[in-house]
Enzyme design. Structure first.
Site, PDB file in Angstrom:
ATOM      1  N   CYS A  43      33.518 106.107 132.203  1.00 37.82           N
ATOM      2  CA  CYS A  43      33.212 105.021 133.137  1.00 37.82           C
ATOM      3  C   CYS A  43      32.077 104.134 132.626  1.00 37.82           C
ATOM      4  O   CYS A  43      32.172 102.913 132.630  1.00 37.82           O
ATOM      5  CB  CYS A  43      32.858 105.603 134.506  1.00 37.82           C
ATOM      6  N   CYS A  48      34.988 101.633 133.372  1.00 33.35           N
ATOM      7  CA  CYS A  48      34.693 100.786 134.544  1.00 33.35           C
ATOM      8  C   CYS A  48      33.582  99.762 134.315  1.00 33.35           C
ATOM      9  O   CYS A  48      33.751  98.587 134.631  1.00 33.35           O
ATOM     10  CB  CYS A  48      34.264 101.638 135.741  1.00 33.35           C
ATOM     11  N   LYS A  51      34.135  97.205 131.362  1.00 38.37           N
ATOM     12  CA  LYS A  51      35.341  96.450 131.755  1.00 38.37           C
ATOM     13  C   LYS A  51      35.008  95.416 132.826  1.00 38.37           C
ATOM     14  O   LYS A  51      35.371  94.256 132.745  1.00 38.37           O
ATOM     15  CB  LYS A  51      36.407  97.441 132.240  1.00 38.37           C
ATOM     16  N   TYR A 178      46.732  99.896 135.836  1.00 37.90           N
ATOM     17  CA  TYR A 178      45.367  99.381 136.006  1.00 37.90           C
ATOM     18  C   TYR A 178      44.870  98.676 134.743  1.00 37.90           C
ATOM     19  O   TYR A 178      44.456  97.520 134.781  1.00 37.90           O
ATOM     20  CB  TYR A 178      44.402 100.540 136.256  1.00 37.90           C
ATOM     21  N   GLU A 182      44.183  94.688 134.139  1.00 36.52           N
ATOM     22  CA  GLU A 182      42.782  94.260 134.030  1.00 36.52           C
ATOM     23  C   GLU A 182      42.531  93.554 132.694  1.00 36.52           C
ATOM     24  O   GLU A 182      41.915  92.476 132.656  1.00 36.52           O
ATOM     25  CB  GLU A 182      41.867  95.475 134.210  1.00 36.52           C
ATOM     26  N   HIS A 437      32.505  83.698 160.387  1.00 33.61           N
ATOM     27  CA  HIS A 437      33.087  82.444 159.932  1.00 33.61           C
ATOM     28  C   HIS A 437      32.076  81.561 159.213  1.00 33.61           C
ATOM     29  O   HIS A 437      30.943  81.486 159.644  1.00 33.61           O
ATOM     30  CB  HIS A 437      33.636  81.702 161.167  1.00 33.61           C
ATOM     31  N   GLU A 442      37.081  87.330 157.318  1.00 30.95           N
ATOM     32  CA  GLU A 442      37.420  87.160 158.739  1.00 30.95           C
ATOM     33  C   GLU A 442      38.921  87.266 158.975  1.00 30.95           C
ATOM     34  O   GLU A 442      39.366  87.555 160.083  1.00 30.95           O
ATOM     35  CB  GLU A 442      36.881  85.826 159.285  1.00 30.95           C
TER      36      GLU A 442
HETATM   37  P1  NDP Z   1      48.427 103.733 134.861  1.00 28.73           P
HETATM   38  O1  NDP Z   1      48.907 105.062 135.247  1.00 28.73           O
HETATM   39  O2  NDP Z   1      47.743 102.874 135.858  1.00 28.73           O
HETATM   40  O3  NDP Z   1      49.656 102.903 134.296  1.00 28.73           O
HETATM   41  C1  NDP Z   1      50.403 103.367 133.219  1.00 28.73           C
HETATM   42  C2  NDP Z   1      51.421 102.318 132.850  1.00 28.73           C
HETATM   43  O4  NDP Z   1      52.002 102.681 131.603  1.00 28.73           O
HETATM   44  C3  NDP Z   1      52.544 102.197 133.842  1.00 28.73           C
HETATM   45  O5  NDP Z   1      52.889 100.852 133.961  1.00 28.73           O
HETATM   46  C4  NDP Z   1      53.670 103.008 133.227  1.00 28.73           C
HETATM   47  O6  NDP Z   1      54.915 102.467 133.468  1.00 28.73           O
HETATM   48  C5  NDP Z   1      53.409 102.838 131.735  1.00 28.73           C
HETATM   49  N1  NDP Z   1      53.764 104.003 130.941  1.00 28.73           N
HETATM   50  C6  NDP Z   1      53.457 105.297 131.191  1.00 28.73           C
HETATM   51  N2  NDP Z   1      53.917 106.088 130.203  1.00 28.73           N
HETATM   52  C7  NDP Z   1      54.520 105.282 129.323  1.00 28.73           C
HETATM   53  C8  NDP Z   1      55.199 105.509 128.104  1.00 28.73           C
HETATM   54  N3  NDP Z   1      55.327 106.733 127.588  1.00 28.73           N
HETATM   55  N4  NDP Z   1      55.716 104.448 127.446  1.00 28.73           N
HETATM   56  C9  NDP Z   1      55.602 103.204 127.952  1.00 28.73           C
HETATM   57  N5  NDP Z   1      54.964 102.937 129.100  1.00 28.73           N
HETATM   58  C10 NDP Z   1      54.435 103.961 129.774  1.00 28.73           C
HETATM   59  O7  NDP Z   1      47.538 103.991 133.569  1.00 28.73           O
HETATM   60  P2  NDP Z   1      46.337 103.170 132.884  1.00 28.73           P
HETATM   61  O8  NDP Z   1      46.374 103.573 131.470  1.00 28.73           O
HETATM   62  O9  NDP Z   1      46.397 101.731 133.226  1.00 28.73           O
HETATM   63  O10 NDP Z   1      45.053 103.789 133.562  1.00 28.73           O
HETATM   64  C11 NDP Z   1      44.838 105.205 133.538  1.00 28.73           C
HETATM   65  C12 NDP Z   1      44.124 105.654 134.778  1.00 28.73           C
HETATM   66  O11 NDP Z   1      42.784 105.258 134.700  1.00 28.73           O
HETATM   67  C13 NDP Z   1      44.651 105.039 136.068  1.00 28.73           C
HETATM   68  O12 NDP Z   1      45.686 105.798 136.607  1.00 28.73           O
HETATM   69  C14 NDP Z   1      43.453 105.005 136.941  1.00 28.73           C
HETATM   70  O13 NDP Z   1      43.400 106.195 137.661  1.00 28.73           O
HETATM   71  C15 NDP Z   1      42.288 104.918 135.976  1.00 28.73           C
HETATM   72  N6  NDP Z   1      41.748 103.547 135.955  1.00 28.73           N
HETATM   73  C16 NDP Z   1      41.228 103.059 137.116  1.00 28.73           C
HETATM   74  C17 NDP Z   1      40.740 101.775 137.147  1.00 28.73           C
HETATM   75  C18 NDP Z   1      40.204 101.242 138.422  1.00 28.73           C
HETATM   76  O14 NDP Z   1      39.900 102.025 139.326  1.00 28.73           O
HETATM   77  N7  NDP Z   1      40.090  99.924 138.597  1.00 28.73           N
HETATM   78  C19 NDP Z   1      40.712 100.915 135.971  1.00 28.73           C
HETATM   79  C20 NDP Z   1      41.295 101.541 134.813  1.00 28.73           C
HETATM   80  C21 NDP Z   1      41.784 102.808 134.830  1.00 28.73           C
HETATM   81  P3  NDP Z   1      55.802 102.761 134.769  1.00 28.73           P
HETATM   82  O15 NDP Z   1      54.935 102.616 135.968  1.00 28.73           O
HETATM   83  O16 NDP Z   1      56.864 101.733 134.681  1.00 28.73           O
HETATM   84  O17 NDP Z   1      56.296 104.150 134.633  1.00 28.73           O
END
Ligand code: NDP
Length: 448
Positions: A43, A48, A51, A178, A182, A437, A442
């Site tokens: 983080c 976080c 980022k 995510y 982002e 307001h 709101e």
């Molecule tokens: P996410 O789980 O959010 O998203 C993963 C994405 O990758 C999905 O779109 C999924 O597709 C795709 N995917 C998964 N496996 C494969 C694969 N083998 N080949 C191709 N595409 C794939 O993961 P992130 O990496 O974005 O983030 C990881 C975690 O970190 C998050 O789950 C979150 O908990 C945390 N995080 C939180 C943030 C915040 O709070 N703002 C910011 C950044 C990270 P599909 O859905 O179509 O299966």
């Protein structure tokens, strides 16, 4: 005299590990914490915090544009990637020091080495030294998962984004979650040409459908190219360092950076869990009970390594609950219900509770209230972007089941509203509250 070197040995100085270490120490435990990279964890060091600073930095391009109708003009505004990058990295240094100071001031011994488990009470350090502890807490987090296909080694991960030597002209982001959304927003705001590619036909699985559609619409309008149902065939590196990216059997597309943002896996490889018989699931995540205890009585695990909810504040709660349970004789569990979350896309999304489809599945009929509006500031700046707030309520009691928002400052607004949702308040309680307001917030008490 204890027969162990420490009462608690924590592996991993990220959000969960640091909280558990310092609170346990404050309850009188003799604590050491091992960290193979930098105190602060994902983080603070490569997640976080840096980022969010990149999000702020990239959003200035819109602020500069919007300023015109407010009477401001700028002569040749320029962006300097190295300046932003280095300033962020120095802020990361500051936080790394602050976390280190906190541990020091709580008498936690910091061991900047990789540590591996060799038994239920035994840990081996990279230096070769072996130490013992009454309890071991594994808080090593997760690591980007990169799909394997020809040339996938040329992809970078979010870890690398904070160290780029240049602002890439063209970025292809793999994933629709995510991190993908982002960073797509960040690079788009900074002026890169961005394509977001996801394997399925949805982005941000788990978020409310209406908000996901709205984000796709706004992101596309801002110039982010979104390709769904698209997979990578191969990536080839050219002599000049650029990448030829082959997708869906089409001709290659040139990119400077391909970012793999396809989930994060628990970082349990080589941790020696098998030496103590600690069980993991098929995903490599450590299995724990509601007190974060593994199947081995002396070994606990908190945070992303357990793959419960991969969010920093959750890891912190788990670390705190661990310390209360084990060292303060006050068994505590974490309440995972109604956890607010946000995606720092541009505009951001913020959400708490059930999505419309989850609520319909669980309750059958539900009532939906919403507000689809253009923030006053956007109207004045001639920015077409519209916000969407959506409340899902139970039919008879009108208890709020979910609250979902996309629009400027949505996470800032939702954190406060999440208190009301968590407290089980009704739509009527929102209606009874007089609007503040003029504000975007709101709209929450004026939902129709
Ligand atoms: P996410 O789980 O959010 O998203 C993963 C994405 O990758 C999905 O779109 C999924 O597709 C795709 N995917 C998964 N496996 C494969 C694969 N083998 N080949 C191709 N595409 C794939 O993961 P992130 O990496 O974005 O983030 C990881 C975690 O970190 C998050 O789950 C979150 O908990 C945390 N995080 C939180 C943030 C915040 O709070 N703002 C910011 C950044 C990270 P599909 O859905 O179509 O299966």
């Amino acid at each position: 005299m204890s027969k162990y070197d420490y009462d608690l040995f924590v592996i991993g100085a990220g959000s969960g590990g640091v909280r558990a270490a310092r609170v346990s120490s404050s309850y009188g435990a003799k604590v050491a914490i091992a960290e193979e990279y930098r105190v602060g964890g994902t983080c603070v060091i490569r997640g976080c915090v840096p980022k969010k600073l990149l999000v702020y930095g990239s959003h200035f391009s819109e602020e500069l544009e919007d300023g015109k109708n407010f009477g401001w003009t700028w002569e040749n505004p320029k962006f300097d990637w190295i300046k932003l990058r280095d300033h962020i990295l120095s802020d990361v240094d500051r936080l790394n020091n602050a976390y280190t100071d906190t541990l020091n001031s709580h008498d936690v011994e910091i061991i900047l080495e990789r540590a591996e488990i060799v038994g239920p009470h035994e840990i081996k350090l990279a230096s070769g030294k072996t130490v013992t502890a009454k309890y071991i807490l594994v808080a090593v987090g997760a690591w980007p998962a990169v799909a394997e296909f020809p040339g996938s080694e040329h992809m970078l991960t979010s870890n690398d984004m904070f160290h780029l030597e240049n602002l890439p002209e063209t970025v292809i982001v793999s994933g629709g979650g995510y991190i993908a959304n982002e960073f797509a927003g960040i690079f788009n705001g900074l002026g890169s040409n961005v394509t977001l590619v996801n394997r399925s036909d949805v982005i941000l699985r788990g978020y409310d459908e209406s908000l996901r559609d709205r984000l796709i619409q706004i992101s596309t309008a801002k110039g982010i190219n979104i390709k769904l149902n698209c997979t990578f065939d191969k990536i080839e590196k050219r002599d000049d360092g650029a990448l030829d990216v082959y997708m869906n059997g089409d001709n290659p597309v040139r990119a400077d950076v391909v970012l793999a943002a396809t989930g994060r896996r628990p970082k349990t490889d080589g941790l020696g869990l098998e030496n103590a018989g600690v069980e993991t699931n098929d995903y490599g995540a450590i299995k724990v009970d509601e007190y974060s205890r593994t199947n081995v009585d002396s070994i606990y695990a908190v945070g992303d390594v357990t793959d419960r909810v991969q969010l920093t504040p959750v890891a912190i709660r788990e670390g705190q609950a661990f310390a209360e349970t084990v060292f303060n004789d006050t068994p505590k569990t974490v309440d995972y219900d109604c956890i607010p979350s946000a995606v720092f896309s541009q505009p951001p999304i913020a959400s708490v509770g059930l999505t419309e489809s989850e609520a319909r599945k669980k309750y059958g009929d539900v009532k939906i209230y919403s507000s689809d509006f253009r923030a006053m500031r956007n109207v004045f700046a001639d920015r077409p972007e519209r916000s969407l707030y959506k409340m899902i309520v139970e039919v008879t009691s009108e208890k709020i089941l979910g609250l979902h928002m996309i629009g400027p400052d949505a996470p800032e607004i939702l954190q406060a509203a999440a208190v009301a949702v968590k407290a089980g308040l009704t739509k009527q309680a929102f209606d009874d509250t007089i609007a503040l307001h003029p504000s975007m917030a709101e709209e929450l008490v004026l939902l129709k």
